[in-house]
Enzyme design. Sequence first.
Site, mmCIF file in Angstrom:
data_model
loop_
_atom_site.group_PDB
_atom_site.id
_atom_site.type_symbol
_atom_site.label_atom_id
_atom_site.label_comp_id
_atom_site.label_asym_id
_atom_site.label_seq_id
_atom_site.Cartn_x
_atom_site.Cartn_y
_atom_site.Cartn_z
ATOM 1 N N GLY A 54 32.854 27.347 47.836
ATOM 2 C CA GLY A 54 34.051 27.903 47.479
ATOM 3 C C GLY A 54 33.748 28.981 48.472
ATOM 4 N N GLY A 84 35.976 55.217 23.084
ATOM 5 C CA GLY A 84 36.066 53.559 22.666
ATOM 6 C C GLY A 84 37.615 53.096 22.561
ATOM 7 C CD GLU A 123 44.516 34.642 47.293
ATOM 8 O OE1 GLU A 123 44.898 35.078 48.167
ATOM 9 O OE2 GLU A 123 44.943 34.253 46.791
#
Length: 394
Positions: free
Chosen positions: A147, A354, A377
């Site tokens: 990766g 909330g 990226e």
Amino acid sequence: MTRSSAEQAKDLDWPFFDDRHRNFKHRLDAWCAQHLRHAAHEESRAGVDAECLRLVRLLGQGGWLRHVVAGVAHGGAQDQLDTRELCLLRDTLAQHHGLADFALAMQGLGSGAISLFGTREQQARYLPKVAQGEAVAAFALSEPEAGSDVAAMQCRATPQGDGYILDGRKTWISNGGIADFYVVFARSGEAAGAKGISAFVVDADTPGLTIEERIDVVAPHPLATLRFEGCKVPSDRRIGEPGAGFKVAMGTLDVFRTSVAAAALGFARRALHEALNWARARPMFGQRLADFQITQTKLAQMATWLDASALLTYRAAWQRDQGQGITREAAMAKMTATENAQQIIDMAVQMHGGMGVKKGHIVESLYREIRALRIYEGATEVQQLIIGKDLLKG
Ligand SMILES: Cc1cc2nc3c(=O)[nH]c(=O)nc-3n(C[C@H](O)[C@H](O)[C@H](O)COP(=O)(O)OP(=O)(O)OC[C@H]3O[C@@H](n4cnc5c(N)ncnc54)[C@H](O)[C@@H]3O)c2cc1C
């Protein structure tokens, strides 16, 4: 016009832009207001796929995808990619609709290697359809074990006859499963490490290419792991010279990394816009949320982070459009804009109480949208290394 668009209109007075960009942005704002509405994310895979395909076609019909491919002869708006237009597009789309930003970005990233390094034949074959929204593009670099460390890739391209045989896996591939073609990077063996990689454009229906797994993430996008088994690709589908694939990948990412910063900026602008509206409207302890200095401190911090992100993003975009290298500047912009946006959006969620975590609320979806931008990226840590190495180089 949303308040965030009005604020951004002031940014257009910056010396990074000229009248062409100002006109472009005004047309884009009008089009977005007419065609895009925030909607709670589709959760089903089929629903996300269909929505993504619809948005690609819509963006194509609107003429916006012409700005993510290069070459007027191949349907592009201009012969060179204009990084500032690309950033204005992502900045604006992200304010309106996360999936629309994704759809546009992937058309650019997925075809970027062809725009920047492809042969005329490759450009003529793929780019017009990308620009029209008639073909969906994807960029296949990452692997399960490669990766951040791209040069560790194991996917192989073995020369055979007048072509190559691809074997291996690619994962986290955006548009995986709906793409018409993939730009794939594989080890072709000219040298060890980064110098032995080549780039290829592979049609989705090529025998030997299959979708191994679809992947679901916090902000649903089409995403998949691809498997290549004896997948035959002719030599004329190689992009660039044999062994030049790493350069092709990095050259493409240099352009699109700045646009990730712009998307983060757009998400953050929308979050600030929502926070301001909410703070003005929410009654609390006999006054409004906006009347507390703690709230004003938060808003000041959000606005300052946002401007810092915008300045770095458009500095990098402008610098590339002047023909200068932007490896350091793009890394600074991507790191700062994505990290700042995460904080700005988190503050907006906090201010909403909330409501901020209610499924389908705009700030709740921004909270999910922003997270992956700090990873893909080039994760923030990778950007830090790029900047540090560049500083030490001189
Ligand atoms: C939603 C999404 C879409 C994506 N789309 C695509 C796509 O279209 N095409 C494609 O090819 N890839 C795509 N990717 C893959 C993406 O580029 C990788 O996830 C990314 O490069 C990180 O690789 P990794 O996941 O293997 O994490 P790893 O490389 O294992 O890194 C894990 C973490 O380690 C940290 N780290 C990394 N390097 C260093 C270091 N040197 N020092 C200290 N810490 C470090 C970072 O925090 C990083 O997040 C996508 C990913 C996501 C989440």
